[in-house]
Motif scaffolding. Structure first.
Motif, mmCIF file in Angstrom:
data_model
loop_
_atom_site.group_PDB
_atom_site.id
_atom_site.type_symbol
_atom_site.label_atom_id
_atom_site.label_comp_id
_atom_site.label_asym_id
_atom_site.label_seq_id
_atom_site.Cartn_x
_atom_site.Cartn_y
_atom_site.Cartn_z
ATOM 1 N N GLY A 237 12.468 -8.596 58.386
ATOM 2 C CA GLY A 237 13.436 -7.851 59.166
ATOM 3 C C GLY A 237 14.558 -7.319 58.299
ATOM 4 O O GLY A 237 14.431 -7.231 57.073
ATOM 5 N N PRO A 238 15.696 -6.969 58.905
ATOM 6 C CA PRO A 238 16.800 -6.389 58.134
ATOM 7 C C PRO A 238 17.315 -7.364 57.073
ATOM 8 O O PRO A 238 17.591 -8.522 57.379
ATOM 9 C CB PRO A 238 17.865 -6.107 59.194
ATOM 10 C CG PRO A 238 17.119 -6.025 60.490
ATOM 11 C CD PRO A 238 15.981 -6.980 60.356
ATOM 12 N N HIS B 89 24.953 -6.128 67.263
ATOM 13 C CA HIS B 89 24.743 -5.149 66.195
ATOM 14 C C HIS B 89 25.660 -5.410 65.002
ATOM 15 O O HIS B 89 25.463 -4.831 63.937
ATOM 16 C CB HIS B 89 25.001 -3.730 66.708
ATOM 17 C CG HIS B 89 24.024 -3.283 67.753
ATOM 18 N ND1 HIS B 89 22.661 -3.365 67.576
ATOM 19 C CD2 HIS B 89 24.215 -2.740 68.990
ATOM 20 C CE1 HIS B 89 22.052 -2.888 68.660
ATOM 21 N NE2 HIS B 89 22.960 -2.508 69.528
ATOM 22 N N ASP C 120 21.871 -3.176 62.111
ATOM 23 C CA ASP C 120 20.591 -2.607 62.534
ATOM 24 C C ASP C 120 20.731 -1.122 62.854
ATOM 25 O O ASP C 120 21.837 -0.606 63.026
ATOM 26 C CB ASP C 120 19.994 -3.372 63.722
ATOM 27 C CG ASP C 120 20.887 -3.342 64.949
ATOM 28 O OD1 ASP C 120 21.257 -2.234 65.393
ATOM 29 O OD2 ASP C 120 21.217 -4.414 65.463
ATOM 30 N N PRO D 202 19.888 0.253 57.290
ATOM 31 C CA PRO D 202 19.540 -1.062 56.735
ATOM 32 C C PRO D 202 18.148 -1.039 56.111
ATOM 33 O O PRO D 202 17.275 -0.270 56.531
ATOM 34 C CB PRO D 202 19.559 -1.983 57.966
ATOM 35 C CG PRO D 202 20.280 -1.239 59.023
ATOM 36 C CD PRO D 202 20.043 0.215 58.748
ATOM 37 N N VAL E 192 14.834 -2.716 56.139
ATOM 38 C CA VAL E 192 14.126 -3.549 57.105
ATOM 39 C C VAL E 192 12.779 -3.958 56.519
ATOM 40 O O VAL E 192 11.845 -3.154 56.434
ATOM 41 C CB VAL E 192 13.932 -2.820 58.455
ATOM 42 C CG1 VAL E 192 13.236 -3.738 59.456
ATOM 43 C CG2 VAL E 192 15.274 -2.359 59.010
ATOM 44 N N ASN E 193 12.677 -5.198 56.082
ATOM 45 C CA ASN E 193 11.440 -5.711 55.503
ATOM 46 C C ASN E 193 10.383 -5.922 56.582
ATOM 47 O O ASN E 193 10.680 -6.518 57.629
ATOM 48 C CB ASN E 193 11.684 -7.039 54.803
ATOM 49 C CG ASN E 193 12.437 -6.895 53.493
ATOM 50 O OD1 ASN E 193 12.584 -5.787 52.968
ATOM 51 N ND2 ASN E 193 12.914 -8.003 52.958
ATOM 52 N N THR E 194 9.178 -5.434 56.334
ATOM 53 C CA THR E 194 8.098 -5.593 57.301
ATOM 54 C C THR E 194 7.341 -6.903 57.069
ATOM 55 O O THR E 194 7.205 -7.364 55.927
ATOM 56 C CB THR E 194 7.138 -4.403 57.226
ATOM 57 O OG1 THR E 194 6.802 -4.131 55.854
ATOM 58 C CG2 THR E 194 7.786 -3.159 57.812
ATOM 59 N N GLU E 195 6.854 -7.479 58.159
ATOM 60 C CA GLU E 195 6.296 -8.831 58.103
ATOM 61 C C GLU E 195 5.100 -8.943 57.158
ATOM 62 O O GLU E 195 5.020 -9.880 56.341
ATOM 63 C CB GLU E 195 5.897 -9.284 59.505
ATOM 64 C CG GLU E 195 5.357 -10.694 59.551
ATOM 65 C CD GLU E 195 5.097 -11.183 60.963
ATOM 66 O OE1 GLU E 195 4.659 -12.341 61.120
ATOM 67 O OE2 GLU E 195 5.334 -10.408 61.914
ATOM 68 N N GLN F 30 21.041 -12.075 55.644
ATOM 69 C CA GLN F 30 21.182 -10.629 55.619
ATOM 70 C C GLN F 30 22.523 -10.265 54.998
ATOM 71 O O GLN F 30 23.557 -10.842 55.324
ATOM 72 C CB GLN F 30 21.089 -10.043 57.032
ATOM 73 C CG GLN F 30 21.159 -8.517 57.061
ATOM 74 C CD GLN F 30 20.986 -7.959 58.459
ATOM 75 O OE1 GLN F 30 20.824 -8.704 59.404
ATOM 76 N NE2 GLN F 30 21.030 -6.645 58.578
ATOM 77 N N ALA G 100 16.375 1.513 51.479
ATOM 78 C CA ALA G 100 16.127 1.664 52.918
ATOM 79 C C ALA G 100 15.400 2.959 53.233
ATOM 80 O O ALA G 100 14.576 3.008 54.166
ATOM 81 C CB ALA G 100 17.452 1.616 53.680
ATOM 82 N N THR H 217 11.918 3.739 55.689
ATOM 83 C CA THR H 217 11.935 4.485 56.948
ATOM 84 C C THR H 217 10.597 5.171 57.199
ATOM 85 O O THR H 217 10.300 5.550 58.332
ATOM 86 C CB THR H 217 13.053 5.539 56.959
ATOM 87 O OG1 THR H 217 12.855 6.449 55.870
ATOM 88 C CG2 THR H 217 14.418 4.882 56.850
#
Length: 397
Positions: free
Chosen positions: A165-166, A217, A249, A285, A287-290, A314, A322, A326
């Motif tokens: 996530g972020p 937020h 976020d 931000p 945002v790291n993906t799982e 975070q 970032a 996107t």
């Protein structure tokens, strides 16, 4: 790699001025038989292996406009320029990983079984960042995922910080200029009391934002510069307020952009001043993906050891990596640079110092992530479309 990093540290270059740095990296890659492609201005990309490059590894290469106060033999020789954010470590680790991957490709039966793209990006330290121009020049063409490292002086060397996530925050610049007729402080009712209006904006705007936007937020508006007037008995005709707006976020970041202009007008309106708001959008931000975090952590544990990955909080700082995420999945990993039991330095400070063993860790982390990603791609192709998810999970284990 140690010698190379120290040379870069001694000769820092600011954003979009990294000509020597680009040339040094390109020369070293060419000496290994690789073919880097120079970007317009500064920076470069280089594919290692054969075939389409589906995975990108990115490092930033610019320095900060501040004085080096480390006192080290390899301290900056350039006045008011220093690698106080560790970009010299990032780029050296990426270059080292590229050389290792190239050697593996040349010596392994069947080579790497694919290709990896090295991205040496300029100008991370300016808004909105060199990532946009780098991407516009094709750095992500054909790429399916991207990874980056960032030095973390709160993590011991030999370890990394990671999270799904972020992992960073959105970062904007807010500039508010007020203007009026000015006047004498004995007659504030006959003119616009500009300093009072400036003060109300300085205090009420951050507080009101926190009441209009969902607190989850985590909106943070902090002023760094306030300027108005010179004489104690004169109401000035101009005033300036500048600061940074951060958000954890994307949804909150977009909401602030919608409500900020109206809110500024409502606060300053009763005082009759003219308001000019310049909301300079920075970066969203990271945002790291799982899936990519899972792949990276498995690679790192396999390379550095089973207990070398820790959950990182975070950060409220911004990072233009970032922009890569996107449009592509990926992950930013925190590279430990603190000597165990030693001083915890802070980024963006002139005394920032790294334990240079982080260079080896960085090379190994970048390399192991690349190899794990290549293995996942190979397993996916062998399994076929119906078994993509299972194949990727197996390769990631």
């Amino acid at each position: 790699m140690l010698e190379f990093r120290r040379d870069i540290h001694m000769h820092p270059e600011l954003s979009f001025q990294e000509h020597r740095t680009t040339e040094r990296v390109a020369r070293r890659l060419r000496a290994a038989g690789l073919e880097p492609r120079l970007l317009e201005g500064t920076g470069l990309v280089c594919d290692v292996g054969e075939g389409p490059a589906r995975t990108a590894l990115r490092a930033d290469i610019d320095a900060l406009p501040l004085e080096d106060r480390t006192g080290l033999p390899w301290a900056s020789t350039v006045p008011e320029a220093a690698h106080a954010c560790g970009h010299d470590v990032h780029l050296t680790a990426l270059m080292g990983a590229g050389l290792v991957l190239d050697r593996l490709h040349r010596t392994r039966p069947g080579g790497l079984g694919g290709a990896v793209r090295l991205v040496f990006q300029p100008a991370e330290e300016v808004t909105p960042g060199g990532a946009l121009s780098t991407i516009a020049q094709g750095a992500l063409d054909g790429v399916e995922r991207a990874f980056a490292l960032h030095c973390d002086p709160n993590v011991d060397v030999g370890r990394v910080g990671s999270r799904i996530g972020p992992i960073t925050a959105a970062g904007d610049t807010v500039v508010i200029r007020l203007s009026g007729h000015g006047g004498h402080t004995s007659r504030p009712h006959l003119t616009e009391d500009l300093v009072y209006a400036l003060g109300r904006l300085a205090t009420d705007l951050p507080a009101t934002l926190s009441r209009l936007i969902d607190p989850r937020h985590a909106i943070s508006l902090v002023w760094g510069h306030i300027e108005a007037g010179h004489a104690p008995n004169a109401i000035p005709g101009e005033g300036l307020l500048t600061g940074t707006l951060r958000c954890l976020d994307v949804d909150g970041w977009n909401q602030v952009a919608e409500v900020l202009p109206d809110l500024v007008d409502r606060i300053a309106g009763p005082y009759g001043v003219e308001v000019d708001l310049d909301h300079r959008r920075g970066v969203p931000p990271v945002v790291n993906t799982e899936d990519e975090v899972t792949l990276a952590e498995a690679a790192i544990r396999g390379e550095l050891g089973p207990d070398t990955v820790q959950l990182t909080p975070q950060s409220m700082g911004g990072e233009d990596f970032a922009w890569y995420l996107t449009s592509r999945p990926g992950a930013l990993i925190r590279l430990g640079t603190r000597t165990p039991g030693g001083t915890t330095y802070d980024l963006h400070q002139g005394d920032f110092t790294v334990d240079e063993r982080a260079l080896e860790s960085g090379v190994r982390v970048f390399t192991s992530i690349a190899l794990r990603a290549l293995a996942a791609d190979a397993a996916r192709e062998q399994a076929g479309p119906a078994d993509d998810a299972a194949a990727a999970g197996s390769a990631g284990g």
